[in-house]
Design an enzyme around this catalytic site. Structure first.
Site, PDB file in Angstrom:
ATOM      1  N   HIS A 136       9.115   4.561  -2.099  1.00 38.07           N
ATOM      2  CA  HIS A 136       9.404   3.165  -1.697  1.00 38.07           C
ATOM      3  C   HIS A 136       8.393   2.193  -2.298  1.00 38.07           C
ATOM      4  O   HIS A 136       8.745   1.092  -2.728  1.00 38.07           O
ATOM      5  CB  HIS A 136       9.390   3.074  -0.171  1.00 38.07           C
ATOM      6  N   ARG A 159     -10.542  -5.745  -2.623  1.00 31.61           N
ATOM      7  CA  ARG A 159     -10.044  -6.836  -3.486  1.00 31.61           C
ATOM      8  C   ARG A 159      -9.631  -8.083  -2.690  1.00 31.61           C
ATOM      9  O   ARG A 159      -9.040  -9.005  -3.234  1.00 31.61           O
ATOM     10  CB  ARG A 159      -8.874  -6.322  -4.321  1.00 31.61           C
ATOM     11  N   ILE A 194       0.864  -1.196   0.000  1.00 33.79           N
ATOM     12  CA  ILE A 194       0.000   0.000   0.000  1.00 33.79           C
ATOM     13  C   ILE A 194       0.891   1.233   0.000  1.00 33.79           C
ATOM     14  O   ILE A 194       1.825   1.341   0.792  1.00 33.79           O
ATOM     15  CB  ILE A 194      -0.940   0.005   1.222  1.00 33.79           C
TER      16      ILE A 194
HETATM   17  N1  LIG Z   1       5.315  -0.974   2.748  1.00 39.27           N
HETATM   18  C1  LIG Z   1       5.101  -2.324   2.568  1.00 39.27           C
HETATM   19  C2  LIG Z   1       6.122  -3.253   2.683  1.00 39.27           C
HETATM   20  N2  LIG Z   1       7.391  -2.848   2.978  1.00 39.27           N
HETATM   21  C3  LIG Z   1       8.398  -3.793   3.455  1.00 39.27           C
HETATM   22  C4  LIG Z   1       9.100  -4.551   2.309  1.00 39.27           C
HETATM   23  O1  LIG Z   1       8.229  -5.470   1.662  1.00 39.27           O
HETATM   24  C5  LIG Z   1      10.278  -5.354   2.873  1.00 39.27           C
HETATM   25  O2  LIG Z   1       9.791  -6.259   3.848  1.00 39.27           O
HETATM   26  C6  LIG Z   1      11.312  -4.447   3.505  1.00 39.27           C
HETATM   27  O3  LIG Z   1      11.711  -3.474   2.546  1.00 39.27           O
HETATM   28  C7  LIG Z   1      12.535  -5.244   3.977  1.00 39.27           C
HETATM   29  O4  LIG Z   1      13.121  -5.946   2.901  1.00 39.27           O
HETATM   30  N3  LIG Z   1       5.876  -4.551   2.483  1.00 39.27           N
HETATM   31  C8  LIG Z   1       4.611  -4.975   2.166  1.00 39.27           C
HETATM   32  O5  LIG Z   1       4.390  -6.179   1.989  1.00 39.27           O
HETATM   33  N4  LIG Z   1       3.595  -4.074   2.047  1.00 39.27           N
HETATM   34  C9  LIG Z   1       3.799  -2.756   2.240  1.00 39.27           C
HETATM   35  O6  LIG Z   1       2.854  -1.946   2.115  1.00 39.27           O
HETATM   36  C1  LIG Z   2       5.306   0.646   0.318  1.00 35.24           C
HETATM   37  C2  LIG Z   2       5.953   0.811   1.624  1.00 35.24           C
HETATM   38  O1  LIG Z   2       7.056   0.305   1.893  1.00 35.24           O
HETATM   39  C3  LIG Z   2       5.386   1.858   2.538  1.00 35.24           C
HETATM   40  O2  LIG Z   2       5.169   1.339   3.828  1.00 35.24           O
HETATM   41  C4  LIG Z   2       6.403   2.933   2.650  1.00 35.24           C
HETATM   42  O3  LIG Z   2       5.802   3.997   3.325  1.00 35.24           O
HETATM   43  P1  LIG Z   2       6.530   5.412   3.208  1.00 35.24           P
HETATM   44  O4  LIG Z   2       6.725   5.651   1.704  1.00 35.24           O
HETATM   45  O5  LIG Z   2       5.569   6.407   3.805  1.00 35.24           O
HETATM   46  O6  LIG Z   2       7.833   5.280   3.948  1.00 35.24           O
END
Ligand SMILES: Nc1c(NC[C@H](O)[C@H](O)[C@H](O)CO)[nH]c(=O)[nH]c1=O
Ligand SMILES: CC(=O)[C@@H](O)COP(=O)(O)O
Length: 162
Positions: free
Chosen positions: A95, A134, A89
């Site tokens: 990121h 979804r 999300i």
């Molecule tokens: N922001 C979300 C993440 N972020 C974490 C990454 O997937 C990963 O675990 C981290 O970067 C360490 O390698 N993961 C999700 O599954 N969903 C998100 O919204």
């Molecule tokens: C997609 C992600 O990793 C999300 O949690 C990152 O959030 P942010 O862009 O606000 O650091």
């Protein structure tokens, strides 16, 4: 606003699903979504005759870790198909783009670099509400779609090798 119900599922009646082996990798990030995707996929697989003892579920921290885990399962040769389940999300920074792109490429690589179908069941949504819709909400459940796709791909591959 999407209008298609993603889970317009009709029984596939695949004859020999009882010996299909399936590995499922579920990321724990946004578990309120990924657990619903997982449960829907399991329900369809068992409805279509896959033996529950032939389904293995593994958890990883986030969607990015689906790449490593899915490739390991594909390389293990223990499964006819692998389903990667995640939910990314968007936050405040880019990121989101990097995680989504990496995971899509990583699961694609499993298909290209191994001979095991790897199914991309990763929601990549701008809003939490989109993910909820979804994963058992108004727009169905992508887990249903992933399970159906896995069964079709196993059937496809088995017909090739007949
Ligand atoms: N922001 C979300 C993440 N972020 C974490 C990454 O997937 C990963 O675990 C981290 O970067 C360490 O390698 N993961 C999700 O599954 N969903 C998100 O919204
Ligand atoms: C997609 C992600 O990793 C999300 O949690 C990152 O959030 P942010 O862009 O606000 O650091």
């Amino acid at each position: 606003m999407a209008t298609v119900n993603l889970s317009d599922y009709r029984p596939l009646k695949i004859s020999n699903a009882d010996d299909f082996t399936i590995g499922i990798v579920v990321s724990e990030w946004n578990g309120f979504v990924t657990n619903n995707l997982r449960d829907a996929a399991l329900e369809i697989l068992e409805k279509e005759g896959v033996n529950s003892k032939n389904i293995t579920v593994h958890a990883v921290p986030g969607a990015f870790e689906l790449c490593f885990a899915s490739m390991q399962l594909c390389k293990s040769k223990k499964y006819d198909a692998v389903i990667a389940i995640g939910c990314v999300i968007r936050g405040e920074t880019p990121h989101f783009e990097f995680v989504c792109s990496a995971v899509a490429q990583g699961i694609k690589d499993c298909n290209i670099l191994t001979d095991i179908p790897a199914i991309f069941c990763v929601l990549t949504d701008d809003k939490k509400e989109h993910s909820i819709a979804r994963s058992g909400g108004d727009l169905g459940n992508k887990g249903v779609e992933a399970a159906v796709t896995a069964l079709h791909m196993i059937d496809f591959k088995r017909k090739l090798t007949k």
